[in-house]
Structure formats: C-alpha cells, structure tokens
Enzyme design. Sequence first.
Site, mmCIF file in Angstrom:
data_model
loop_
_atom_site.group_PDB
_atom_site.id
_atom_site.type_symbol
_atom_site.label_atom_id
_atom_site.label_comp_id
_atom_site.label_asym_id
_atom_site.label_seq_id
_atom_site.Cartn_x
_atom_site.Cartn_y
_atom_site.Cartn_z
ATOM 1 N N GLU A 155 71.950 28.841 -45.705
ATOM 2 C CA GLU A 155 71.347 29.435 -46.991
ATOM 3 C C GLU A 155 69.909 29.509 -46.707
ATOM 4 O O GLU A 155 69.207 28.954 -46.564
ATOM 5 C CB GLU A 155 71.456 28.285 -47.800
ATOM 6 C CG GLU A 155 72.896 27.665 -47.909
ATOM 7 C CD GLU A 155 73.655 28.390 -49.042
ATOM 8 O OE1 GLU A 155 73.310 29.168 -49.662
ATOM 9 O OE2 GLU A 155 74.870 28.079 -49.186
ATOM 10 N N GLU B 200 59.721 37.682 -50.297
ATOM 11 C CA GLU B 200 59.892 36.349 -51.188
ATOM 12 C C GLU B 200 58.607 35.979 -51.571
ATOM 13 O O GLU B 200 57.955 35.406 -50.927
ATOM 14 C CB GLU B 200 60.728 35.553 -50.540
ATOM 15 C CG GLU B 200 61.146 34.271 -51.104
ATOM 16 C CD GLU B 200 62.216 33.364 -50.279
ATOM 17 O OE1 GLU B 200 61.882 33.207 -49.036
ATOM 18 O OE2 GLU B 200 63.284 32.731 -50.643
ATOM 19 N N SER C 95 59.879 18.225 -42.768
ATOM 20 C CA SER C 95 58.680 17.498 -42.304
ATOM 21 C C SER C 95 57.696 17.203 -43.512
ATOM 22 O O SER C 95 57.151 16.175 -43.870
ATOM 23 C CB SER C 95 58.179 17.855 -41.252
ATOM 24 O OG SER C 95 58.814 17.830 -40.213
ATOM 25 N N LYS D 280 68.478 16.241 -40.717
ATOM 26 C CA LYS D 280 66.949 16.572 -40.259
ATOM 27 C C LYS D 280 66.500 17.105 -41.403
ATOM 28 O O LYS D 280 66.680 18.208 -41.660
ATOM 29 C CB LYS D 280 66.930 17.298 -39.192
ATOM 30 C CG LYS D 280 65.863 18.287 -38.982
ATOM 31 C CD LYS D 280 64.537 17.582 -38.694
ATOM 32 C CE LYS D 280 63.385 18.641 -38.708
ATOM 33 N NZ LYS D 280 62.848 18.628 -40.156
ATOM 34 N N GLY E 22 66.967 27.095 -45.267
ATOM 35 C CA GLY E 22 65.641 27.253 -45.029
ATOM 36 C C GLY E 22 65.352 28.801 -44.933
ATOM 37 O O GLY E 22 65.895 29.636 -45.465
ATOM 38 N N CYS F 132 64.846 29.390 -53.931
ATOM 39 C CA CYS F 132 65.493 30.214 -53.120
ATOM 40 C C CYS F 132 66.043 31.309 -54.220
ATOM 41 O O CYS F 132 66.194 32.563 -53.702
ATOM 42 C CB CYS F 132 66.440 29.903 -52.101
ATOM 43 S SG CYS F 132 67.837 28.961 -52.990
HETATM 44 P P1 NAP Z 1 62.074 26.575 -42.853
HETATM 45 O O1 NAP Z 1 60.479 26.470 -42.327
HETATM 46 O O2 NAP Z 1 62.871 27.462 -42.181
HETATM 47 O O3 NAP Z 1 62.330 24.976 -42.838
HETATM 48 C C1 NAP Z 1 63.457 24.664 -43.250
HETATM 49 C C2 NAP Z 1 64.042 23.431 -42.358
HETATM 50 O O4 NAP Z 1 64.301 23.786 -40.982
HETATM 51 C C3 NAP Z 1 63.080 22.267 -42.345
HETATM 52 O O5 NAP Z 1 63.908 20.951 -42.188
HETATM 53 C C4 NAP Z 1 62.439 22.706 -40.795
HETATM 54 O O6 NAP Z 1 61.841 21.527 -40.183
HETATM 55 C C5 NAP Z 1 63.469 23.164 -40.334
HETATM 56 N N1 NAP Z 1 63.220 23.771 -38.868
HETATM 57 C C6 NAP Z 1 62.198 24.579 -38.732
HETATM 58 N N2 NAP Z 1 62.271 25.098 -37.528
HETATM 59 C C7 NAP Z 1 63.457 24.559 -36.955
HETATM 60 C C8 NAP Z 1 64.068 24.987 -35.761
HETATM 61 N N3 NAP Z 1 63.357 26.090 -34.860
HETATM 62 N N4 NAP Z 1 65.190 24.578 -35.451
HETATM 63 C C9 NAP Z 1 65.781 23.869 -36.347
HETATM 64 N N5 NAP Z 1 65.257 23.272 -37.501
HETATM 65 C C10 NAP Z 1 64.072 23.979 -38.075
HETATM 66 O O7 NAP Z 1 61.889 26.756 -44.356
HETATM 67 P P2 NAP Z 1 60.968 26.412 -45.518
HETATM 68 O O8 NAP Z 1 59.815 26.680 -45.501
HETATM 69 O O9 NAP Z 1 61.035 24.642 -45.489
HETATM 70 O O10 NAP Z 1 61.953 26.551 -46.896
HETATM 71 C C11 NAP Z 1 61.800 27.532 -47.627
HETATM 72 C C12 NAP Z 1 62.807 28.500 -47.524
HETATM 73 O O11 NAP Z 1 64.172 28.020 -47.664
HETATM 74 C C13 NAP Z 1 62.828 29.711 -48.478
HETATM 75 O O12 NAP Z 1 62.671 31.031 -47.935
HETATM 76 C C14 NAP Z 1 63.949 29.656 -49.267
HETATM 77 O O13 NAP Z 1 64.100 30.771 -50.082
HETATM 78 C C15 NAP Z 1 64.936 28.912 -48.347
HETATM 79 N N6 NAP Z 1 65.991 28.370 -49.267
HETATM 80 C C16 NAP Z 1 67.198 28.717 -49.441
HETATM 81 C C17 NAP Z 1 68.045 28.157 -50.106
HETATM 82 C C18 NAP Z 1 69.337 28.546 -50.308
HETATM 83 O O14 NAP Z 1 70.291 27.758 -50.742
HETATM 84 N N7 NAP Z 1 69.621 29.818 -49.737
HETATM 85 C C19 NAP Z 1 67.631 26.843 -50.862
HETATM 86 C C20 NAP Z 1 66.595 26.383 -50.694
HETATM 87 C C21 NAP Z 1 65.544 26.956 -49.877
HETATM 88 P P3 NAP Z 1 60.350 20.965 -40.598
HETATM 89 O O15 NAP Z 1 59.760 21.036 -41.940
HETATM 90 O O16 NAP Z 1 60.050 20.105 -39.691
HETATM 91 O O17 NAP Z 1 59.605 22.405 -39.787
#
Ligand code: NAP
Length: 474
Positions: free
Chosen positions: A243, A378, A171, A168, A221, A277
């Site tokens: 992660e 962050e 979006s 998944k 995420g 991240c």
């Molecule tokens: P996010 O809002 O948590 O979304 C990440 C993924 O999770 C997307 O595919 C999102 O889908 C999905 N998602 C959202 N709500 C969900 C739920 N309730 N159940 C299942 N899946 C769900 O994060 P983001 O804003 O896209 O990414 C940025 C964050 O990722 C930052 O905090 C960054 O530090 C972190 N990150 C960490 C790493 C690492 O390796 N530690 C690497 C890259 C990024 P939708 O898009 O459809 O909402």
Amino acid sequence: MWIGGQWMDSETGETITVINPANGELVGSVPKGGRTETEQAVRAAEQAFPVWSGLTAADRGSYLKKWAEEIRREREPLARLLTFEQGKPLSEALEEVDAAADFSEWYGEEAKRVTGEILAGSKPKQRILVIRQPVGVAALITPWNYPATMVTRKMAAALAAGCTVVLKPASQTPLTAVFLMQLLEKTGLPPGVANLVTGAASEIGRALMENRSVRKISFTGSTEVGKQLIQSSAGQVKRLSLELGGNAPLIVFSDAEVDRAVKAAVGNKFENCGQMCNGINVIYVHERLVEEFLQQLTERVRSLRVGFGWEPGTQIGPVIDEAGREKVAELVRDAVMRGARVLTGGRLLTDGQLANGTFYAPTVLSDVTYDMRVTQEEIFGPVAPVVSFSDEEEILKRVNDTPYGLAAYFFTRDIQKAFMAAERLEFGMVAVNGTSLSVPQAPFGGIKESGQGREGGHYGMEEFLNIKYISMNL
Ligand code: NAP
C-alpha cells in the site's frame, strides 16, 4: 518488543526515542532492535504457526473480537497516546482507534468465511478440490500516519487467515503499536502468534527478506521503500502486498453542488494535517464554478484551528517532522515561483506555543498549473492546490497521467457522467459525491505505483491465503 509472548529490550540495550511533533518533547522510547531480535521473532512465529493455524476459524476469530473489545475499553488512553506521538487532533485519534477496533472485530467474524471449491473432474473418477491455506509467517510493516488502523487492518486479516505475524511499526509512532500488542496479550493469545519488533528499519527489513520462514510481506509506506522491497523479495519470490503513496485528484464537474464538494474537500484534504495516502492531492474545478469554490474553500480553510491535538477544538496538528514540513514548504515555494497565488496560509507557523512544533498553516493555492510540483508529487501536508479546467475529457486524461493510482474523487449530479468517470479513472478506489473510503468490508488499495494487493474485506484475507488444488482420483 514482544517476542514469543515475552516483553524484552534489545540485545544491545539501545533505544529509539519518540518525540511529540507538536512541542518537540519526549513521549517515550522503544528498544532499537535489529537482525537478532527479528530472527528471534520469526522463529517464535514459526513455532506458533502449527498451533494457531490448527485452531478452528471460530476460535481464531474469538481472539480478534476480544482484541476489538480491549481496544474499545482503552479507547481514550490509546487515542491520547496516538495524539502525543503522531500529532493528530484527539477527535481524529479517537475515530482512528474506533476504526482499528472495527477492523479487528470484522476479521474476527470473517475468519469463519474462508471457503474452497469442488470442481468437475476431467475423468469420471477425478474430483478437483480447491482449498485455501494460510501462507505461514507474515511480516507486517506499518507507517506513522495511521499508527493504529494500519496495524489492525493488516494483523487482524493475517491472524484470521491462520498466519502468525511479526510486526514492525514506524519508528516515529511505535508506542501505539506497543499499546495495541499489550491489549492483544490480554486476550490470552498463544505466545508467538503475534510478535513486535521495533528499531532499525533497514536491518529489520533485510533480516525479514533473507529469512526463508517469512512467506509474506505486507507493507504500507512510501513508493520508494515499496520498490526496494519488490527487489529484495525477488530472491525468494515472497508474496508481497504493498500500500504505497498516491496523488489523488478531486474533480468538481460543472454540474456539481459546490457547497457539498467544498465541505468534503476540506474534510478529506485536511484530515491528519493532509498526511493521508488516499488524501486529495490536487483539486480540479470546472471554470464555471471555480470562483465560488475558491471563495468557500478559502473561508473554511482560514477558520481551521491549528494547535496541540490534545486541546479541545483543535482541527489541525503538526506535520510529522521537520523533513516533512520542509517538503511541504518547498512545494509551495515552487508553486508560487511558477505563478500560483496563496489565498490563505503558505507559511510555517512558529509563533507562541507552536514554536517548538512542526506546524504549517492550512493553505489554499489558486492559479495552479501542471508544471508545478504540487500537481506531480504527493504533498502530504495541509495544502490544497486548485486547478481550473474547461474540458471534461481532457481533465480525465490529465488526472490519469500519473504514475500513481490509489484514490480519486469527483462530484457531479449527472448519473451518466458518474458512471463514465468512475470507470475511466485509473485508480484502485473512486468515491463519487463524497470522500469516505476506508471501511472494514471494502477492498482498500491502489494500482500502478500506488501498490498491489488489497486490505479490507475478504480481499484483505486473500492476501494471507494460498490456493491449493487437490486432484482426487477415486
Ligand atoms: P516509509 O518511510 O516507507 O516507512 C514505512 C515503514 O517502512 C516504516 O515502518 C519504516 O520504518 C519502514 N521502512 C523504511 N525503510 C525500510 C526498509 N528498507 N525495509 C523495511 N522497512 C522499511 O513511509 P512513511 O513515510 O512512514 O509513510 C508515508 C507513506 O506511506 C506515504 O507515501 C503514504 O502515501 C504511504 N501510505 C500509504 C497507504 C496506503 O494504504 N496506500 C496508507 C498509509 C500511508 P522506520 O519508520 O523505522 O523508517
């Protein structure tokens, strides 16, 4: 969506649109799937599991090596698509696509190296065997900031281990994932081994969590969603790797080479418009060097070229969306209100051809203090806050005083200090005199609220393997 080897729309016919953050234009659309499609995808993965896990590791690996070849063949179009939906400069998108291929190739080789152990028995006729087996169906949830590498880093490890998967993607950037799946299809992968579902995150997430056939969730995420997944996975005690977000410090000790530290700081901090991240969040510079550091940093940051990622020479693209940009602006406003000085940037870029995008000027803040939100949260944008420090002991305590623990960086020429600081920093990854971290063979990941589990290397494959102990009595 790609389910059981078939490309399909959502049951309802609904779609989600993908917008180019650089100019607000439509890039494309993908189906808005939900529970029905997720359940279909899990069923397909479940059915494919015996076949896939029954192949030899070398055979599974060969699909992954072919995937890497296909990705490299389509390097340019894939990178362009990535730039259109995500915004990063084409040069960075090309690097990301190369890295995505590297992960697949590496796990294609590593598939063969899953081993077990034979331990001494406790009775003369007892033998103890320890074997590793794939966990089963794994769900992979990826973010928008690295839409290609986050997919292959998870998927190649899972497939190499013998798992079948449901992906998944975020979006905001699902088209890169669609392209990657089209390339995976070209390898002749058996139907159902890898499945792609796009659409409503919470509905898909719930369907995955409630399905007993899904034995593993690998999520990258935000910490916020990661915590929700910990709660919702508890019911079935699913295996989880997470992660999550970070608050990475860069410490420039008093004996550091300033030029080298500045160059590395700019390279890391402003990569992907600061949306990484493991990107540096705050820079801590010893008071003896701070003036020179700020001067060099500001000069370099001022010369960064902001623009459309597909135009040659662009170094900084847009922030992913308006909400992301507003958060960056708000953090800068908070810092300025509390006494920070803006040495360059500190504003939205809305003139001329940038008017319809979500651009923010590359920014340097000095006189930053610990009461400012930029030091606690962050930032995820092109803002470099600089804190001056005098006491090296104290600074190590300060940077450890965060709920996050993903990555930390520091510069020093003193070997004693290098070992001392590397060991004392409470982070999953530490880079000394440089900032490069994500490579296929190394364990990428964090501690504390930055997550659990690792991606990359044999560590990444362990996340998709169960250990079984067999007591054999002769
Ligand atoms: P996010 O809002 O948590 O979304 C990440 C993924 O999770 C997307 O595919 C999102 O889908 C999905 N998602 C959202 N709500 C969900 C739920 N309730 N159940 C299942 N899946 C769900 O994060 P983001 O804003 O896209 O990414 C940025 C964050 O990722 C930052 O905090 C960054 O530090 C972190 N990150 C960490 C790493 C690492 O390796 N530690 C690497 C890259 C990024 P939708 O898009 O459809 O909402």
